[in-house]
Scaffold this motif. Structure first.
Motif, PDB file in Angstrom:
ATOM      1  N   ASN A  22      -2.047  -3.936  -3.497  1.00 46.89           N
ATOM      2  CA  ASN A  22      -1.696  -3.114  -2.293  1.00 46.89           C
ATOM      3  C   ASN A  22      -2.227  -4.061  -0.885  1.00 46.89           C
ATOM      4  O   ASN A  22      -1.568  -3.899  -0.021  1.00 46.89           O
ATOM      5  CB  ASN A  22      -2.719  -1.733  -2.273  1.00 46.89           C
ATOM      6  N   ILE A  23      -3.347  -4.579  -1.048  1.00 48.55           N
ATOM      7  CA  ILE A  23      -3.744  -5.216   0.197  1.00 48.55           C
ATOM      8  C   ILE A  23      -2.802  -6.280   0.749  1.00 48.55           C
ATOM      9  O   ILE A  23      -2.613  -6.407   1.861  1.00 48.55           O
ATOM     10  CB  ILE A  23      -5.186  -5.954   0.024  1.00 48.55           C
ATOM     11  N   ARG A  24      -1.882  -6.766  -0.139  1.00 53.52           N
ATOM     12  CA  ARG A  24      -0.803  -7.837   0.197  1.00 53.52           C
ATOM     13  C   ARG A  24       0.188  -7.055   1.108  1.00 53.52           C
ATOM     14  O   ARG A  24       0.481  -7.707   2.166  1.00 53.52           O
ATOM     15  CB  ARG A  24      -0.356  -8.501  -0.963  1.00 53.52           C
ATOM     16  N   ALA A  25       0.610  -6.044   0.760  1.00 56.72           N
ATOM     17  CA  ALA A  25       1.758  -5.216   1.648  1.00 56.72           C
ATOM     18  C   ALA A  25       1.144  -4.682   2.808  1.00 56.72           C
ATOM     19  O   ALA A  25       1.837  -4.961   3.861  1.00 56.72           O
ATOM     20  CB  ALA A  25       2.280  -4.150   0.827  1.00 56.72           C
ATOM     21  N   HIS A  26      -0.134  -4.555   2.915  1.00 55.70           N
ATOM     22  CA  HIS A  26      -0.751  -3.842   3.905  1.00 55.70           C
ATOM     23  C   HIS A  26      -0.998  -5.025   4.960  1.00 55.70           C
ATOM     24  O   HIS A  26      -0.829  -5.099   6.162  1.00 55.70           O
ATOM     25  CB  HIS A  26      -2.049  -3.269   3.904  1.00 55.70           C
ATOM     26  N   LEU A  27      -1.193  -6.153   4.569  1.00 56.22           N
ATOM     27  CA  LEU A  27      -1.677  -7.288   5.372  1.00 56.22           C
ATOM     28  C   LEU A  27      -0.268  -7.911   6.011  1.00 56.22           C
ATOM     29  O   LEU A  27      -0.224  -8.323   7.176  1.00 56.22           O
ATOM     30  CB  LEU A  27      -2.295  -8.610   4.511  1.00 56.22           C
ATOM     31  N   LYS A  28       0.931  -7.741   5.194  1.00 56.69           N
ATOM     32  CA  LYS A  28       2.292  -7.889   5.700  1.00 56.69           C
ATOM     33  C   LYS A  28       2.392  -7.254   6.999  1.00 56.69           C
ATOM     34  O   LYS A  28       2.916  -7.709   7.993  1.00 56.69           O
ATOM     35  CB  LYS A  28       3.099  -7.845   4.704  1.00 56.69           C
ATOM     36  N   TYR A  29       2.015  -5.904   6.625  1.00 60.78           N
ATOM     37  CA  TYR A  29       2.501  -4.996   7.773  1.00 60.78           C
ATOM     38  C   TYR A  29       1.640  -5.233   9.162  1.00 60.78           C
ATOM     39  O   TYR A  29       2.177  -5.137  10.158  1.00 60.78           O
ATOM     40  CB  TYR A  29       2.211  -3.553   7.547  1.00 60.78           C
ATOM     41  N   VAL A  30       0.216  -5.692   9.026  1.00 62.16           N
ATOM     42  CA  VAL A  30      -0.574  -6.018  10.116  1.00 62.16           C
ATOM     43  C   VAL A  30       0.089  -7.253  10.632  1.00 62.16           C
ATOM     44  O   VAL A  30       0.004  -7.256  11.920  1.00 62.16           O
ATOM     45  CB  VAL A  30      -1.967  -6.486   9.518  1.00 62.16           C
ATOM     46  N   GLY A  31       0.546  -8.070  10.118  1.00 68.43           N
ATOM     47  CA  GLY A  31       1.219  -9.297  10.546  1.00 68.43           C
ATOM     48  C   GLY A  31       2.507  -9.264  11.489  1.00 68.43           C
ATOM     49  O   GLY A  31       2.801  -9.503  12.511  1.00 68.43           O
ATOM     50  N   TYR A  32       3.246  -8.158  10.681  1.00 72.98           N
ATOM     51  CA  TYR A  32       4.756  -7.515  11.383  1.00 72.98           C
ATOM     52  C   TYR A  32       4.303  -7.051  12.768  1.00 72.98           C
ATOM     53  O   TYR A  32       4.815  -7.435  13.757  1.00 72.98           O
ATOM     54  CB  TYR A  32       5.097  -6.547  10.435  1.00 72.98           C
ATOM     55  N   LEU A  33       3.286  -6.036  12.822  1.00 72.02           N
ATOM     56  CA  LEU A  33       3.017  -5.551  14.024  1.00 72.02           C
ATOM     57  C   LEU A  33       2.242  -6.760  14.920  1.00 72.02           C
ATOM     58  O   LEU A  33       2.717  -6.602  16.310  1.00 72.02           O
ATOM     59  CB  LEU A  33       1.726  -4.372  13.980  1.00 72.02           C
ATOM     60  N   ALA A  34       1.256  -7.459  14.495  1.00 75.41           N
ATOM     61  CA  ALA A  34       0.743  -8.399  15.473  1.00 75.41           C
ATOM     62  C   ALA A  34       1.864  -9.668  15.962  1.00 75.41           C
ATOM     63  O   ALA A  34       1.472 -10.135  17.027  1.00 75.41           O
ATOM     64  CB  ALA A  34      -0.262  -9.199  14.585  1.00 75.41           C
ATOM     65  N   HIS A  35       2.687  -9.723  15.267  1.00 79.65           N
ATOM     66  CA  HIS A  35       4.028 -10.619  15.640  1.00 79.65           C
ATOM     67  C   HIS A  35       4.661 -10.256  16.687  1.00 79.65           C
ATOM     68  O   HIS A  35       4.890 -10.905  17.688  1.00 79.65           O
ATOM     69  CB  HIS A  35       4.577 -11.051  14.303  1.00 79.65           C
ATOM     70  N   ARG A  36       4.812  -8.822  16.818  1.00 77.60           N
ATOM     71  CA  ARG A  36       5.869  -8.143  18.026  1.00 77.60           C
ATOM     72  C   ARG A  36       4.930  -7.830  19.086  1.00 77.60           C
ATOM     73  O   ARG A  36       5.566  -7.651  20.117  1.00 77.60           O
ATOM     74  CB  ARG A  36       6.450  -6.879  17.190  1.00 77.60           C
ATOM     75  N   ARG A  37       3.750  -7.572  18.937  1.00 83.19           N
ATOM     76  CA  ARG A  37       2.892  -6.960  19.881  1.00 83.19           C
ATOM     77  C   ARG A  37       1.635  -7.944  20.289  1.00 83.19           C
ATOM     78  O   ARG A  37       1.030  -8.440  19.391  1.00 83.19           O
ATOM     79  CB  ARG A  37       2.558  -5.650  19.688  1.00 83.19           C
ATOM     80  N   ASN A  38       0.924  -7.465  21.408  1.00 81.26           N
ATOM     81  CA  ASN A  38      -0.317  -8.496  21.966  1.00 81.26           C
ATOM     82  C   ASN A  38      -1.395  -7.879  21.031  1.00 81.26           C
ATOM     83  O   ASN A  38      -2.094  -8.606  20.212  1.00 81.26           O
ATOM     84  CB  ASN A  38      -0.440  -8.119  23.374  1.00 81.26           C
ATOM     85  N   TRP A  39      -1.463  -6.572  21.030  1.00 85.38           N
ATOM     86  CA  TRP A  39      -2.482  -5.848  19.942  1.00 85.38           C
ATOM     87  C   TRP A  39      -1.594  -4.802  19.051  1.00 85.38           C
ATOM     88  O   TRP A  39      -0.502  -4.704  19.301  1.00 85.38           O
ATOM     89  CB  TRP A  39      -3.259  -5.118  20.774  1.00 85.38           C
ATOM     90  N   LEU A  40      -2.141  -4.400  18.048  1.00 78.53           N
ATOM     91  CA  LEU A  40      -1.381  -3.710  17.117  1.00 78.53           C
ATOM     92  C   LEU A  40      -0.645  -2.491  17.516  1.00 78.53           C
ATOM     93  O   LEU A  40       0.781  -2.298  17.010  1.00 78.53           O
ATOM     94  CB  LEU A  40      -2.265  -3.065  15.976  1.00 78.53           C
ATOM     95  N   SER A  41      -1.114  -1.859  18.482  1.00 78.30           N
ATOM     96  CA  SER A  41      -0.159  -0.435  19.018  1.00 78.30           C
ATOM     97  C   SER A  41       0.626  -0.890  20.341  1.00 78.30           C
ATOM     98  O   SER A  41       1.313   0.116  20.841  1.00 78.30           O
ATOM     99  CB  SER A  41      -1.061   0.827  19.137  1.00 78.30           C
ATOM    100  N   GLY A  42       0.264  -2.180  21.121  1.00 78.68           N
ATOM    101  CA  GLY A  42       1.074  -2.295  22.175  1.00 78.68           C
ATOM    102  C   GLY A  42       0.155  -3.530  22.924  1.00 78.68           C
ATOM    103  O   GLY A  42      -0.238  -4.254  22.285  1.00 78.68           O
ATOM    104  N   GLU A  43       0.410  -3.535  24.216  1.00 75.72           N
ATOM    105  CA  GLU A  43       0.091  -4.485  25.045  1.00 75.72           C
ATOM    106  C   GLU A  43      -1.915  -4.716  25.361  1.00 75.72           C
ATOM    107  O   GLU A  43      -2.227  -5.785  25.302  1.00 75.72           O
ATOM    108  CB  GLU A  43       0.214  -4.530  26.561  1.00 75.72           C
ATOM    109  N   ARG A  44      -2.448  -3.449  25.082  1.00 82.01           N
ATOM    110  CA  ARG A  44      -3.663  -3.394  25.270  1.00 82.01           C
ATOM    111  C   ARG A  44      -4.527  -3.113  23.801  1.00 82.01           C
ATOM    112  O   ARG A  44      -3.891  -2.431  23.071  1.00 82.01           O
ATOM    113  CB  ARG A  44      -4.178  -2.307  26.160  1.00 82.01           C
ATOM    114  N   LEU A  45      -5.665  -3.673  23.860  1.00 80.42           N
ATOM    115  CA  LEU A  45      -6.537  -3.318  22.551  1.00 80.42           C
ATOM    116  C   LEU A  45      -6.495  -1.663  22.675  1.00 80.42           C
ATOM    117  O   LEU A  45      -6.844  -1.258  23.750  1.00 80.42           O
ATOM    118  CB  LEU A  45      -8.117  -3.861  22.817  1.00 80.42           C
TER     119      LEU A  45
END
Lengths: 230, 230
Positions: free
Chosen positions: B144-167
């Protein structure tokens, strides 16, 4: 905001969906309900919520809000549900503690063991986890509900509503979880008079009526489920 | 508020405790850390939090706040952590969705399968669930960690931080969960360059340093755990 075309993707016996149905009714937010069997992982639904879980609320402008917690906080912040939030930060922390008690602990110790095993798995294809209930899980759920009901009684005996003087998100989260177990007839109401009295009050509210009309195909609830004098 | 005597009951490899340690450090709230092995169900601790779980933060006046969610919202509402909250209700709903992704879904699919099995059960008495790890659970966690890491990468690729511009709280919740898996050396960082880059940034923050110094007796982390050039 105008509420004409807000959509709520839900599943009738999902406690998190029920929480949002109670919440929107209490807050006077009209929603169009769409039943989603999330385990089918419908691609259009996964685009709304990559976690593949209900509830998801889609606003008129297409913004998708996922999860009972984020939806509750959003409706409280934007005004519709602000009356369901206590006034001070410490009271809100206490309310959120109780919400988490039911949405994490009760869900894990009771709801997953009973509702997931006895209802959801009945409708899931076998390759997605469907099948007969796990007897050990059901036994654990039936044992755990008694301790949780005692805690509901403890809170209801000391306070007007579960987190304080006013009805709050804590009551809705607790009632949503308990209502799913009650659909199965597995809440031993006779064991706690204060818990029974609290549930009778919340069950009598107009917001609760649609939940009492829910019917799972081939698995009708016991008569007491929809009876206000249970 | 003066922070002189705020106490945080925590457990070093508990991701929810780590989330609050990161949060208080980022918010400049000084806390006195007390390690609590919650499974021992110490009566004085159960009085603070009847759920018997860490983290619990006790304020100077004795008020106990339980759970990473209630504590986070409290620190954001009272000002200390307000910079970790996005500005609009829709952005906050997105942040809370990601927090819930990590604190519910990741925790259930990865952390419980790896950390609870390989670390917590090592320290629990046998009658409370202690013992050797369940091999099937560990295999599921590693998959399962592999799919979750992919999702972290997906978010981090599109945004500065995971939920948006700011930490935001989303980054802290995600990093707290991942850091526990990283302690075991089970995060395949090579599989996602954007996830790796995001984690390198958050791992380099001063708030992260105390987590990198954590040591579980008899189970040291791999050298990469505390290395900023992992």
């Amino acid at each position: 905001m105008s509420n004409a075309s807000i959509t709520l993707y839900h599943y009738p016996l999902c406690p998190f969906s029920r929480m949002v149905r109670l919440l929107t009714a209490e807050a006077g937010v009209k929603v169009r309900l769409v039943e989603e069997r999330a385990w089918n992982r419908r691609p259009e639904f996964l685009q709304l919520n990559p976690a593949g879980e209900v509830p998801v609320m889609v606003l008129e402008d297409g913004t998708a809000l996922s999860g009972s917690g984020p939806i509750s906080e959003f409706l409280a912040e934007t005004g519709a549900a602000s009356a369901l939030m206590p006034d001070t930060p410490v009271e809100r922390a206490e309310m959120r503690r109780i919400v988490a008690w039911f949405e994490r602990k009760f869900d894990r110790e009771v709801t997953r063991n009973l509702v997931t095993e006895k209802i959801d798995r009945r409708f899931m294809p076998k390759e997605l986890g469907g099948g007969a209930p796990d007897a050990a899980a059901v036994r654990a759920g039936l044992a755990n509900i008694r301790a949780h009901l005692k805690y509901v009684g403890y809170l209801a005996h000391r306070r007007n509503w579960l987190s304080g003087e006013r009805l709050s998100l804590a009551d809705l989260a607790a009632a949503a979880q308990l209502s799913c177990i009650d659909y199965l007839g597995h809440v031993p109401w006779g064991e706690s008079a204060p818990a029974h009295a609290w549930y009778a009050r919340i069950k009598s509210r107009p917001s609760f009526r649609p939940l009492l009309a829910d019917q799972v195909a081939g698995m009708p609830p016991p008569p007491a489920y929809a009876d206000l004098d249970f």
